[in-house]
Design a protein around this motif. Sequence first.
Motif, PDB file in Angstrom:
ATOM      1  N   GLU A  76       0.845  -1.207   0.000  1.00 57.75           N
ATOM      2  CA  GLU A  76       0.000   0.000   0.000  1.00 57.75           C
ATOM      3  C   GLU A  76       0.876   1.251   0.000  1.00 57.75           C
ATOM      4  OE1 GLU A  76      -3.415   0.406   0.259  1.00 57.75           O
ATOM      5  OE2 GLU A  76      -4.128  -1.601   0.744  1.00 57.75           O
ATOM      6  N   ALA A  79       2.786   1.504  -3.546  1.00 58.65           N
ATOM      7  CA  ALA A  79       1.922   1.912  -4.655  1.00 58.65           C
ATOM      8  C   ALA A  79       1.217   3.239  -4.374  1.00 58.65           C
ATOM      9  CB  ALA A  79       0.899   0.814  -4.937  1.00 58.65           C
ATOM     10  N   GLY A  80       1.284   3.704  -3.134  1.00 56.14           N
ATOM     11  CA  GLY A  80       0.614   4.966  -2.798  1.00 56.14           C
ATOM     12  C   GLY A  80      -0.870   4.806  -2.531  1.00 56.14           C
ATOM     13  N   THR A  81      -1.375   3.566  -2.626  1.00 56.47           N
ATOM     14  CA  THR A  81      -2.813   3.349  -2.423  1.00 56.47           C
ATOM     15  C   THR A  81      -3.230   3.596  -0.982  1.00 56.47           C
ATOM     16  OG1 THR A  81      -2.218   1.018  -2.338  1.00 56.47           O
ATOM     17  CG2 THR A  81      -3.316   1.793  -4.324  1.00 56.47           C
ATOM     18  N   ILE A  82      -2.250   3.661  -0.075  1.00 59.79           N
ATOM     19  CA  ILE A  82      -2.567   3.959   1.319  1.00 59.79           C
ATOM     20  C   ILE A  82      -3.278   5.319   1.404  1.00 59.79           C
ATOM     21  CG2 ILE A  82      -0.286   5.017   1.787  1.00 59.79           C
ATOM     22  CD1 ILE A  82      -0.476   3.642   4.570  1.00 59.79           C
ATOM     23  N   GLU A  83      -2.902   6.221   0.504  1.00 63.28           N
ATOM     24  CA  GLU A  83      -3.530   7.542   0.489  1.00 63.28           C
ATOM     25  C   GLU A  83      -4.981   7.449   0.006  1.00 63.28           C
ATOM     26  OE1 GLU A  83      -1.099  10.427  -1.472  1.00 63.28           O
ATOM     27  OE2 GLU A  83      -2.569  12.023  -1.193  1.00 63.28           O
TER      28      GLU A  83
ATOM     29  N   PHE B  50      -5.961  12.958   4.987  1.00 66.82           N
ATOM     30  CA  PHE B  50      -4.928  11.910   4.997  1.00 66.82           C
ATOM     31  C   PHE B  50      -3.820  12.247   5.983  1.00 66.82           C
ATOM     32  CE2 PHE B  50      -1.019   9.981   3.145  1.00 66.82           C
ATOM     33  CZ  PHE B  50      -1.344   8.678   3.436  1.00 66.82           C
ATOM     34  N   TYR B  78     -11.517  12.491  -4.154  1.00 69.94           N
ATOM     35  CA  TYR B  78     -10.104  12.877  -4.163  1.00 69.94           C
ATOM     36  C   TYR B  78      -9.320  12.043  -5.163  1.00 69.94           C
ATOM     37  CZ  TYR B  78      -5.350  13.492  -2.190  1.00 69.94           C
ATOM     38  OH  TYR B  78      -4.025  13.736  -1.997  1.00 69.94           O
ATOM     39  N   PRO B  80      -5.590  11.375  -5.649  1.00 69.77           N
ATOM     40  CA  PRO B  80      -4.251  11.653  -5.113  1.00 69.77           C
ATOM     41  C   PRO B  80      -3.233  11.800  -6.239  1.00 69.77           C
ATOM     42  CG  PRO B  80      -5.232   9.704  -4.072  1.00 69.77           C
ATOM     43  CD  PRO B  80      -6.057  10.041  -5.281  1.00 69.77           C
ATOM     44  N   GLU B  81      -2.102  12.408  -5.893  1.00 73.63           N
ATOM     45  CA  GLU B  81      -1.017  12.615  -6.847  1.00 73.63           C
ATOM     46  C   GLU B  81      -0.581  11.277  -7.446  1.00 73.63           C
ATOM     47  OE1 GLU B  81       2.330  14.291  -4.937  1.00 73.63           O
ATOM     48  OE2 GLU B  81       3.225  15.038  -6.790  1.00 73.63           O
ATOM     49  N   PRO B  84      -2.874   6.732  -7.536  1.00 78.24           N
ATOM     50  CA  PRO B  84      -2.614   5.356  -7.080  1.00 78.24           C
ATOM     51  C   PRO B  84      -3.877   4.499  -7.115  1.00 78.24           C
ATOM     52  CG  PRO B  84      -2.707   6.839  -5.201  1.00 78.24           C
ATOM     53  CD  PRO B  84      -2.787   7.699  -6.431  1.00 78.24           C
ATOM     54  N   LEU B  85      -3.725   3.259  -7.606  1.00 78.07           N
ATOM     55  CA  LEU B  85      -4.877   2.360  -7.751  1.00 78.07           C
ATOM     56  C   LEU B  85      -4.430   0.946  -7.404  1.00 78.07           C
ATOM     57  CD1 LEU B  85      -5.778   3.678 -11.294  1.00 78.07           C
ATOM     58  CD2 LEU B  85      -7.117   4.175  -9.247  1.00 78.07           C
ATOM     59  N   TYR B  86      -5.402   0.090  -7.107  1.00 76.57           N
ATOM     60  CA  TYR B  86      -5.074  -1.317  -6.855  1.00 76.57           C
ATOM     61  C   TYR B  86      -4.910  -2.029  -8.196  1.00 76.57           C
ATOM     62  CZ  TYR B  86      -6.139  -0.499  -1.981  1.00 76.57           C
ATOM     63  OH  TYR B  86      -6.115  -0.023  -0.704  1.00 76.57           O
TER      64      TYR B  86
END
Lengths: 244, 319
Positions: A76, A79-83, B50, B78, B80-81, B84-86
């Motif tokens: 997370e 990948a930045g998905t935590i945000e 966040f 939102y 985000p910069e 970010p995606l799964y």
Amino acid sequence: MANVWIIYKRELSAYFGTPIAYVFLAIFVFLSGIFAFYIGNFFEREQADLQAFFQFHPWLYLFLIPALSMRLWAEERRAGTIELLFTLPVTMTEVVLGKFLAAWKFTAIALSLTFPFWITVNYLGDPDNGVILAGYLGSLLMAGAFLAIGSCISALTRNQVIAFVVSGVVCLGFVLSGFPLVLDFVGAVAPPIVVDTVRSFSFLTHFQAISKGVLDAGDVIYFVSLIVFWLFVNAVVIEWRKAG
Amino acid sequence: MIEIRNLTKRFGSLTAVDDVSFDVGRGEVLGFLGPNGAGKSTTMKMVTGFLAPDGGTIRIGGLDVASDPVEVKRWIGYLPEGAPLYGEMTVRAFLRFIAEIRGLRGAEARRRIDSAIEQVSLGTVLEMPIDTLSKGFKRRVGLAQAILHDPHILILDEPTDGLDPNQKHEVRTLIRGMSAEKVIVLSTHILEEVDAVCTRATIIANGRIVSDGTPEELLRRSRMHNALRLGLVVGDAGSAGVVETLKAVPGVALVEVDAQSGNALEVMLFPAGGVPLAGPAGEAARANGWEVTELHVERGRLDDVFRAITVGEGGASHG
């Protein structure tokens, strides 16, 4: 709490979204077989129980569970998905629980795939199935404790390899603290109360009792409180280092 | 709708956001401009709940982000910069997950998902894993999840980054279409974007707001604002003579020769105090018998204004 379920579902499907899940399940079943038959002398013991199978679970979990938990939070972060996750209307508790339960369910699936052992032992003899059930429950509880530690450590880094290695080392500490070698060493330099404390923190001590069919409340409470403690630290770690 | 007061965020010794205050109301599209590392993303991360600020308050629709984080997050969409995606999920599964966690169920969820898919044209990639998509499609999936629950507030961190010109145009059209009934805050490096979609441009540098106004006001600060570009074919008169003549035109403060080849000349006339120059300058050309090949009034250059404001600030803080 509906959110726990939603996160749990997503997380569990993420395991099966990659080949890792199937590799893990295959290795788990294969290794538990190797351990039970070749090292545990399942047949030679000529006992109608699964002791030979269960006694190696702490060692099996030692490197398989960190492999399972390493991506929980590190991925997370990477990948930045935590945000994305924490700007959705969910609470920290819901996310931590949902993710942990998904990983735990995955371990339960792996564990349930070892049913051929149960069938074998029932075919060959007349085992006490209550003892076997207790063994499975104890193994699952212990896996939960390993997972909670792994999840917490995964939250500290964005690198899955670091998460894997550090989790393995911490879990090793929890396993070894019940090892005679370690206890003898501690006993030589410290008073018995310290030895008992160290032993009481060991996975081995608590798991051995359960795997023999003694489902003692104390052992169950030990694993459950270990899970709760590490998940709490997990949440604190994420709150503290969300942006990192 | 969004009220930000004295917002401050520090990372170690670095003050990323320094005592920032501003309001954004319904119908406004606020463009957040600034060099990399100016504090745009950090501010957005705090508004969306966040990151917790080190000081100051953020109120959204009257609710404090710090005390009602979950409720506030329901109001906000939102991006985000970096969107970010799964990655291992398919687009459809991902949007279903977002809908579910946004509390949308059954027919309502399906309707909202379909609508978001249509708005950002994702119909062709629904069953593909997000990891396999191009950068442009990923960005659009990110936008789709942001607008899925039809939020009151949209916070978009570089929504058109990595898109091709056609896709940029689509996203801008989408933002303009939603702007009337929403509060939109977007950050961007692309200054033309501010001009194209924003009703307000806020420039942030070194964590502080250094300029806040309409894009028009910003343009007016450019030295190019209302400057006149003239293309001329002059007879025997040399460029010096032409410059002298043009300087004498009422309202002209400065004349610069941009290019010269043979008798063709390109000059830039800068006005004194915003006087329109096109009329008098054209007349002067006719009176001297020059042929006018180009006549263009500049609106101003955001790049110049942006650099003048942000570089000045940066220099001050480093000194």
